[in-house]
Design a protein around this motif. Structure first.
Motif, PDB file in Angstrom:
ATOM      1  N   GLY A 237       0.695  -1.190  -0.207  1.00  0.00           N
ATOM      2  CA  GLY A 237      -0.147  -0.061  -0.076  1.00  0.00           C
ATOM      3  C   GLY A 237       0.902   1.241  -0.046  1.00  0.00           C
ATOM      4  O   GLY A 237       0.550   2.226  -0.643  1.00  0.00           O
ATOM      5  N   VAL A 238       1.887   1.278   0.730  1.00  0.00           N
ATOM      6  CA  VAL A 238       2.953   2.420   0.868  1.00  0.00           C
ATOM      7  C   VAL A 238       3.345   2.432  -0.391  1.00  0.00           C
ATOM      8  O   VAL A 238       3.637   3.783  -1.090  1.00  0.00           O
ATOM      9  CB  VAL A 238       3.882   2.259   1.909  1.00  0.00           C
ATOM     10  N   THR A 239       3.996   1.658  -0.915  1.00  0.00           N
ATOM     11  CA  THR A 239       4.580   1.541  -2.203  1.00  0.00           C
ATOM     12  C   THR A 239       3.620   1.986  -3.500  1.00  0.00           C
ATOM     13  O   THR A 239       4.230   2.826  -4.192  1.00  0.00           O
ATOM     14  CB  THR A 239       5.253   0.327  -2.818  1.00  0.00           C
ATOM     15  N   ALA A 240       2.441   1.553  -3.374  1.00  0.00           N
ATOM     16  CA  ALA A 240       1.678   2.027  -4.380  1.00  0.00           C
ATOM     17  C   ALA A 240       1.509   3.641  -4.521  1.00  0.00           C
ATOM     18  O   ALA A 240       1.567   4.139  -5.482  1.00  0.00           O
ATOM     19  CB  ALA A 240       0.137   1.404  -4.432  1.00  0.00           C
ATOM     20  N   VAL A 241       1.230   4.325  -3.562  1.00  0.00           N
ATOM     21  CA  VAL A 241       0.834   5.682  -3.426  1.00  0.00           C
ATOM     22  C   VAL A 241       2.163   6.471  -3.582  1.00  0.00           C
ATOM     23  O   VAL A 241       2.195   7.281  -4.334  1.00  0.00           O
ATOM     24  CB  VAL A 241       0.176   6.186  -2.093  1.00  0.00           C
ATOM     25  N   PHE A 278      -4.076   6.410 -10.843  1.00  0.00           N
ATOM     26  CA  PHE A 278      -4.535   6.760  -9.676  1.00  0.00           C
ATOM     27  C   PHE A 278      -5.726   5.710  -9.084  1.00  0.00           C
ATOM     28  O   PHE A 278      -5.422   5.398  -7.891  1.00  0.00           O
ATOM     29  CB  PHE A 278      -5.462   8.159 -10.073  1.00  0.00           C
ATOM     30  N   ILE A 279      -6.553   5.104  -9.860  1.00  0.00           N
ATOM     31  CA  ILE A 279      -7.430   3.998  -9.014  1.00  0.00           C
ATOM     32  C   ILE A 279      -6.703   2.873  -8.974  1.00  0.00           C
ATOM     33  O   ILE A 279      -7.240   2.362  -7.710  1.00  0.00           O
ATOM     34  CB  ILE A 279      -8.660   3.786 -10.557  1.00  0.00           C
ATOM     35  N   GLY A 280      -5.854   2.552  -9.483  1.00  0.00           N
ATOM     36  CA  GLY A 280      -5.186   1.211  -9.369  1.00  0.00           C
ATOM     37  C   GLY A 280      -4.237   1.381  -7.844  1.00  0.00           C
ATOM     38  O   GLY A 280      -4.100   0.503  -6.881  1.00  0.00           O
ATOM     39  N   ALA A 281      -3.800   2.706  -7.659  1.00  0.00           N
ATOM     40  CA  ALA A 281      -2.969   2.971  -6.535  1.00  0.00           C
ATOM     41  C   ALA A 281      -3.801   2.749  -5.353  1.00  0.00           C
ATOM     42  O   ALA A 281      -3.517   2.234  -4.194  1.00  0.00           O
ATOM     43  CB  ALA A 281      -2.087   4.094  -6.625  1.00  0.00           C
ATOM     44  N   VAL A 282      -4.922   3.509  -5.491  1.00  0.00           N
ATOM     45  CA  VAL A 282      -5.968   3.593  -4.347  1.00  0.00           C
ATOM     46  C   VAL A 282      -6.245   2.120  -4.131  1.00  0.00           C
ATOM     47  O   VAL A 282      -6.372   2.014  -2.729  1.00  0.00           O
ATOM     48  CB  VAL A 282      -7.137   4.419  -4.811  1.00  0.00           C
ATOM     49  N   LEU A 283      -6.739   1.290  -4.921  1.00  0.00           N
ATOM     50  CA  LEU A 283      -7.084  -0.048  -4.751  1.00  0.00           C
ATOM     51  C   LEU A 283      -5.752  -0.709  -3.994  1.00  0.00           C
ATOM     52  O   LEU A 283      -6.194  -1.649  -3.021  1.00  0.00           O
ATOM     53  CB  LEU A 283      -7.579  -0.784  -6.145  1.00  0.00           C
ATOM     54  N   VAL A 284      -4.838  -0.812  -4.554  1.00  0.00           N
ATOM     55  CA  VAL A 284      -3.823  -1.540  -3.929  1.00  0.00           C
ATOM     56  C   VAL A 284      -3.477  -1.115  -2.284  1.00  0.00           C
ATOM     57  O   VAL A 284      -3.500  -1.663  -1.405  1.00  0.00           O
ATOM     58  CB  VAL A 284      -2.354  -1.318  -4.631  1.00  0.00           C
ATOM     59  N   ALA A 285      -3.568   0.354  -2.207  1.00  0.00           N
ATOM     60  CA  ALA A 285      -3.446   0.820  -0.874  1.00  0.00           C
ATOM     61  C   ALA A 285      -4.547   0.330   0.167  1.00  0.00           C
ATOM     62  O   ALA A 285      -4.299   0.159   1.254  1.00  0.00           O
ATOM     63  CB  ALA A 285      -3.575   2.116  -0.820  1.00  0.00           C
ATOM     64  N   TRP A 286      -5.657   0.305  -0.577  1.00  0.00           N
ATOM     65  CA  TRP A 286      -6.919  -0.107   0.340  1.00  0.00           C
ATOM     66  C   TRP A 286      -6.817  -1.411   0.834  1.00  0.00           C
ATOM     67  O   TRP A 286      -7.177  -2.016   1.900  1.00  0.00           O
ATOM     68  CB  TRP A 286      -8.408   0.308  -0.591  1.00  0.00           C
ATOM     69  N   TYR A 287      -6.641  -2.491  -0.074  1.00  0.00           N
ATOM     70  CA  TYR A 287      -6.540  -3.695  -0.048  1.00  0.00           C
ATOM     71  C   TYR A 287      -5.460  -4.156   0.632  1.00  0.00           C
ATOM     72  O   TYR A 287      -5.353  -5.090   1.619  1.00  0.00           O
ATOM     73  CB  TYR A 287      -6.832  -4.579  -1.229  1.00  0.00           C
ATOM     74  N   GLY A 288      -4.223  -3.464   0.516  1.00  0.00           N
ATOM     75  CA  GLY A 288      -2.910  -3.929   1.041  1.00  0.00           C
ATOM     76  C   GLY A 288      -2.969  -3.470   2.459  1.00  0.00           C
ATOM     77  O   GLY A 288      -2.439  -4.320   3.324  1.00  0.00           O
ATOM     78  N   SER A 289      -3.680  -2.442   3.058  1.00  0.00           N
ATOM     79  CA  SER A 289      -3.531  -2.087   4.357  1.00  0.00           C
ATOM     80  C   SER A 289      -4.451  -2.787   4.995  1.00  0.00           C
ATOM     81  O   SER A 289      -4.306  -2.846   6.321  1.00  0.00           O
ATOM     82  CB  SER A 289      -4.337  -0.584   4.623  1.00  0.00           C
TER      83      SER A 289
END
Length: 369
Positions: A237-241, A278-289
């Motif tokens: 999640g951190v890496t995505a954003v 942007f949408i993909g990074a938000v999804l990675v951050a949301w699910y990764g956390s």
């Protein structure tokens, strides 16, 4: 020079991906030790995040030191790429470190990637590739001293906000810290692009350029803030954003001020790439956390504080339902070492009552005699 720039960007992507995982391993190890020791050791602050002492302890962890060496390699490759490629293209290639991070985290950090995680990760990468493909293959530097000063002042303000945010927001500051670190790394790419005194090389001109100061403060602060973010949240999640910040920021500046434009007829592709990233990074951050902390420990039980674990499917029947004793995990072992009670510490109730009756009978018989 174009080929050299592409090779350098690829090297930076691999180095940054390895660096993130190694530093996350060291940062989370120190955070776990602080959690076990408790607040008495001064390892956590009032907001629930790591203290400055905990963060500084991370810097001497062997894994973190090795990861820091990889940062240097990644920075060198990224600097060459930013100098000889459009920021659209250079930052897009470097952003592939997200995939390297995800792959290595499954091995080194014991993180399980679900189908949704892979879809989100590849959405980010493919969208950023669309940005790179749509960029015009040319570079231009800025000779405006005003632009250099504005870049330095904006970077200094961002540094202050990032440092205040990651400590004030506590455990909720992981995504904020990752985004700020990404923007700061993006500032480095912009500063490298416009830096004076490089060609031809003039050390005096280079050191007098505010862009050089920007590289120094953005690099140090971004590195520090990313370290705190890795202590607080899930590495993916951190890496995505972070990837979106270091890609979208420089790309936007390149378009507005450095004449980095999309190829003729590909403006729509560039916009689609930005939105998808942007949408993909938000999804990675949301699910990764919502994934378990990467300490190599067992997942939280149902009702734990981690989002998404309450209804997570299991590979087999619940040991509690089958009447079997719960498996011993590393977390239980740590509890035993710390002195926490386990099932073995509780005696059998019937045996205790029987011993008590025997003792009372003995005492009563003595009195009758």
């Amino acid at each position: 020079m174009f080929v050299i720039g592409v090779i350098a960007a690829c090297l930076a992507a691999v180095a940054y991906g390895m660096s993130t995982v190694l530093r996350a391993l060291g940062a989370r190890r120190v955070a776990q030790e602080a959690r076990e020791e408790g607040n008495e050791a001064g390892q956590t602050n009032a907001s629930g995040g790591p203290s400055l002492q905990s963060t500084m302890s991370t810097f001497v962890d062997p894994s973190f030191i090795l990861g820091t060496m990889m940062v240097v390699i990644g920075f060198a490759g990224g600097a060459v790429a930013a100098r000889y490629l459009p920021l659209f293209l250079s930052q897009t290639i470097v952003s592939a470190n997200l995939v390297v991070t995800a792959l290595l985290s499954t091995i080194m950090l014991n993180i399980a990637l679900h189908t949704r995680d892979w879809i989100a990760i590849w959405l980010v990468v493919m969208s950023l590739c669309m940005l790179g493909f749509s960029s015009s293959p040319h570079t231009q530097t800025s000779d405006s001293d005003r632009f250099h000063w504005v870049l330095f002042i904006a970077t200094a303000a961002l540094c202050v906000a990032a440092l205040a945010g990651v400590y004030k927001m506590g455990k909720h500051g992981a995504i904020f810290g990752g985004a700020c670190a990404g923007l700061l790394f993006g500032m480095i790419a912009i500063a490298v692009r416009v830096l004076h005194g490089v060609d031809p090389f003039d050390p005096v001109t280079l050191l007098e350029d505010p862009a050089a100061w920007t590289i120094a403060i953005a690099g140090a602060t971004g590195f520090f803030v990313q370290t705190v973010a890795l202590q607080l949240g899930a590495v993916n999640g951190v890496t995505a954003v972070l990837v979106v910040g270091e890609t979208a920021g420089p790309s936007l500046v390149g378009v507005l001020f450095l004449d980095d434009n999309a190829k003729a007829g590909l403006g729509g592709l560039a916009i689609a790439g930005f939105v998808g990233a942007f949408i993909g990074a938000v999804l990675v951050a949301w699910y990764g956390s919502g994934d378990p902390d990467h300490f190599g420990e067992a997942p939280p039980m149902k009702g734990g504080w981690r989002r998404g674990r309450e209804d997570a499917p299991t590979d087999g029947p619940d040991p509690a339902d089958a009447g079997d004793p719960a498996p011993v995990t590393e977390g239980h072992a740590r509890d035993a070492r710390a002195g926490a009670p386990t099932e073995d510490d509780y005696p059998d109730v019937d045996k205790v009552l029987g011993d008590l009756r025997s003792w009372l009978d003995t005492r009563t018989g003595d009195r009758r005699d």
